[in-house]
Design a protein around this motif. Structure first.
Motif, PDB file in Angstrom:
ATOM      1  N   PRO A   1      -8.386  -0.135  -8.769  1.00  0.00           N
ATOM      2  CA  PRO A   1      -7.534  -0.889  -8.068  1.00  0.00           C
ATOM      3  C   PRO A   1      -6.059  -0.459  -8.101  1.00  0.00           C
ATOM      4  CG  PRO A   1      -8.936  -2.131  -9.810  1.00  0.00           C
ATOM      5  CD  PRO A   1      -8.896  -0.482  -9.862  1.00  0.00           C
ATOM      6  N   VAL A   2      -5.569   0.036  -8.860  1.00  0.00           N
ATOM      7  CA  VAL A   2      -4.161   0.409  -8.994  1.00  0.00           C
ATOM      8  C   VAL A   2      -3.962   1.638  -7.824  1.00  0.00           C
ATOM      9  CG1 VAL A   2      -2.309   1.811 -10.192  1.00  0.00           C
ATOM     10  CG2 VAL A   2      -3.825   0.295 -11.370  1.00  0.00           C
ATOM     11  N   ARG A   3      -4.795   2.461  -7.634  1.00  0.00           N
ATOM     12  CA  ARG A   3      -4.723   3.343  -6.532  1.00  0.00           C
ATOM     13  C   ARG A   3      -4.811   2.598  -5.177  1.00  0.00           C
ATOM     14  NH1 ARG A   3      -3.334   8.885  -6.138  1.00  0.00           N
ATOM     15  NH2 ARG A   3      -2.632   8.588  -3.663  1.00  0.00           N
ATOM     16  N   VAL A   4      -5.977   1.836  -5.084  1.00  0.00           N
ATOM     17  CA  VAL A   4      -6.083   0.999  -3.775  1.00  0.00           C
ATOM     18  C   VAL A   4      -4.671  -0.032  -3.522  1.00  0.00           C
ATOM     19  CG1 VAL A   4      -7.393  -1.002  -2.685  1.00  0.00           C
ATOM     20  CG2 VAL A   4      -8.541   0.592  -4.046  1.00  0.00           C
ATOM     21  N   ALA A   5      -4.202  -0.493  -4.536  1.00  0.00           N
ATOM     22  CA  ALA A   5      -2.954  -1.134  -4.407  1.00  0.00           C
ATOM     23  C   ALA A   5      -1.874  -0.168  -3.750  1.00  0.00           C
ATOM     24  CB  ALA A   5      -2.497  -1.865  -5.533  1.00  0.00           C
ATOM     25  N   GLU A   6      -1.831   0.901  -4.227  1.00  0.00           N
ATOM     26  CA  GLU A   6      -0.622   1.827  -3.676  1.00  0.00           C
ATOM     27  C   GLU A   6      -1.041   2.273  -2.423  1.00  0.00           C
ATOM     28  OE1 GLU A   6       0.284   3.712  -8.180  1.00  0.00           O
ATOM     29  OE2 GLU A   6      -1.157   4.892  -6.953  1.00  0.00           O
TER      30      GLU A   6
ATOM     31  N   ALA B   1      -1.052  -0.421   0.438  1.00  0.00           N
ATOM     32  CA  ALA B   1       0.401  -0.906   0.666  1.00  0.00           C
ATOM     33  C   ALA B   1       1.343   0.179   1.313  1.00  0.00           C
ATOM     34  CB  ALA B   1       1.103  -1.078  -0.942  1.00  0.00           C
ATOM     35  N   THR B   2       0.852   1.343   1.098  1.00  0.00           N
ATOM     36  CA  THR B   2       1.505   2.462   1.852  1.00  0.00           C
ATOM     37  C   THR B   2       1.294   2.314   3.548  1.00  0.00           C
ATOM     38  OG1 THR B   2       1.705   3.957   0.004  1.00  0.00           O
ATOM     39  CG2 THR B   2       1.906   4.946   2.392  1.00  0.00           C
TER      40      THR B   2
ATOM     41  N   THR C   1       3.873   0.680  -6.622  1.00  0.00           N
ATOM     42  CA  THR C   1       4.754   0.825  -5.190  1.00  0.00           C
ATOM     43  C   THR C   1       4.165   1.758  -4.391  1.00  0.00           C
ATOM     44  OG1 THR C   1       5.668   2.793  -6.534  1.00  0.00           O
ATOM     45  CG2 THR C   1       7.106   0.620  -6.639  1.00  0.00           C
ATOM     46  N   PRO C   2       4.429   1.695  -3.201  1.00  0.00           N
ATOM     47  CA  PRO C   2       5.325   0.415  -2.625  1.00  0.00           C
ATOM     48  C   PRO C   2       4.877  -0.665  -2.587  1.00  0.00           C
ATOM     49  CG  PRO C   2       4.234   1.714  -0.839  1.00  0.00           C
ATOM     50  CD  PRO C   2       3.776   2.472  -2.084  1.00  0.00           C
ATOM     51  N   ARG C   3       5.630  -1.647  -2.665  1.00  0.00           N
ATOM     52  CA  ARG C   3       5.128  -3.206  -2.334  1.00  0.00           C
ATOM     53  C   ARG C   3       4.598  -3.521  -0.900  1.00  0.00           C
ATOM     54  NH1 ARG C   3       3.623  -4.529  -6.771  1.00  0.00           N
ATOM     55  NH2 ARG C   3       3.693  -6.650  -6.200  1.00  0.00           N
ATOM     56  N   PRO C   4       3.615  -4.152  -0.865  1.00  0.00           N
ATOM     57  CA  PRO C   4       3.401  -4.625   0.471  1.00  0.00           C
ATOM     58  C   PRO C   4       4.595  -4.952   1.404  1.00  0.00           C
ATOM     59  CG  PRO C   4       1.894  -5.482  -1.081  1.00  0.00           C
ATOM     60  CD  PRO C   4       2.823  -5.073  -1.901  1.00  0.00           C
TER      61      PRO C   4
END
Length: 388
Positions: free
Chosen positions: A88-93, A96-97, A166-169
């Motif tokens: 999930p950390v990588r998905v979030a990053e 969001a990119t 990061t980045p934030r959405p």
């Protein structure tokens, strides 16, 4: 109704001619199709994710980033992001990119995936697929909504030090849909969080998907969510779009390809019961026929499903020029009639996410926060019903 083009990027020979394009050409066709879809007025373009079988969609973020670079207004979706096998950390990053690159055009569609071979590939136990999805989605929601997240769970190492991905959405958390294909579990997860549901509507009879949809609606209401945000998407059978002047001509041209592809697929428990083109047109989800036939079929499904977003998938083993012709005919001869007959508030002014992309105004406050507040207010206003 809104319209999505979905490509899960199968890389197959045409079973009649034996022709196949290179992987490079096939991937570039996806990008070209997305750009043409934007020109034709489609609402969103979705890229699938598979890590096994005859697909080259193992890196959907890369493909979506390429699409973001050559488009300006079309929304970008995944179909589905196989969150159950990912970090999930990588998905979030990563997503969001893409959200930043596209200036707020991203909406994620998550699921546990439709390929059992993905789980051992990532060192995971298939028996844990639903628990993996639920836990990882809980973490992803927090990572996109909060700074300085600490967390612990069953399936990944804990976040003992505060983490802000990061980045934030681009403008608050992107909307997340839940893909549902075979069981009630994904529908229930979507309903728990008050998120939209995307029914695959791919290989099973219509009544089977209707059961999942009704379970979603019942659970959504049980959790006390604001019904204004209860959106539903529907597929149309993978690669099952073909338009000709008459339904007879469409079946004549596309039938041999459809039947050969169907006969060549043998995945127990995941095979279409619609083995011939007549059966597929009469009772399956495939959109094959004249424009009038396709319009009628979408609206008949809409009477049962009540869906807001219709997904189509092109027959990607056909010559690319022919695929683009079908894409154009659908846009010009089908979409206007269906839009008029089945209006929706999805991505319109009443939908907070309607203004989220920069091209539509970049909603303030952020759309996800606005939807959460609506859900909370709805439960508060109906406290006598949802006191539990």
């Amino acid at each position: 109704m809104k319209f999505q083009v979905l490509d899960i990027i199968p890389h197959l020979k045409n079973p009649v001619t034996g022709a196949i394009v290179s992987a490079a050409d096939r991937l570039n066709q996806v990008v070209q199709t997305a750009r043409r879809a934007e020109e034709l007025g489609y609402d969103s373009f979705s890229v699938g994710e598979r890590h096994a079988g005859e697909f080259i969609s193992s890196s959907p973020t890369t493909v979506l980033a390429a699409i973001a670079a050559v488009t300006n207004t079309i929304r970008l979706q995944s179909g589905v992001t196989v969150l159950a096998v990912l970090d999930p950390v990588r998905v979030a990053e990563d997503y969001a990119t893409i959200d930043q690159l596209s200036r707020g055009r991203l909406e994620l569609v998550i699921g546990k995936g439709n390929e059992v071979l993905q789980y051992p590939l990532f060192g995971l136990d298939l028996d844990d697929q639903w628990e993996l999805l639920a836990e990882k989605y809980g973490l992803l929601r927090r990572l996109w909504r909060e700074d300085n997240v600490t967390w612990s769970g069953r399936f990944r190492s804990p976040l003992t030090e505060p983490v802000t991905t990061t980045p934030r959405p681009y403008a608050g958390a992107p909307r997340v849909w839940h893909g549902s294909a075979t069981t009630l579990t994904s529908a229930a997860l979507a309903a728990k969080w008050g998120d939209p549901l995307f029914t695959a509507n791919a290989i099973q009879p219509r009544e089977n998907y209707h059961v999942l949809i009704e379970h979603y609606r019942e659970e959504y209401e049980r959790h006390g969510h604001d019904l204004r945000h209860q959106y539903l998407g529907s597929g149309s059978g993978a690669g099952g779009l073909f338009i000709a002047d008459t339904t007879q001509e469409a079946k004549r041209q596309f039938g041999p390809v459809y039947e050969a592809l169907t006969a060549g697929r043998n995945v127990p428990g995941n095979n279409s019961p619609f083995r011939d083109i007549d059966h597929a047109v009469a009772e399956g989800p495939a959109l094959v026929g004249s424009p009038e036939q396709v319009i009628d079929k979408i609206l008949r499904y809409h009477e049962v499903y009540g869906h807001d977003l219709q997904s189509i998938s092109l027959p990607t083993t056909l010559p690319f020029e022919q695929q683009l012709d079908i894409l154009e005919r659908f846009a010009l001869e089908v979409i206007p009639a269906v839009r008029a007959a089945a209006p929706t508030s999805l991505w319109e002014a009443r939908d907070p996410f309607g203004g989220r992309p920069e091209s539509a105004g970049a909603a303030e406050p952020d759309a996800a926060a606005a939807v959460t507040a609506d859900h909370d207010n709805y439960r508060s206003d109906h406290a006598h019903v949802y006191a539990h």
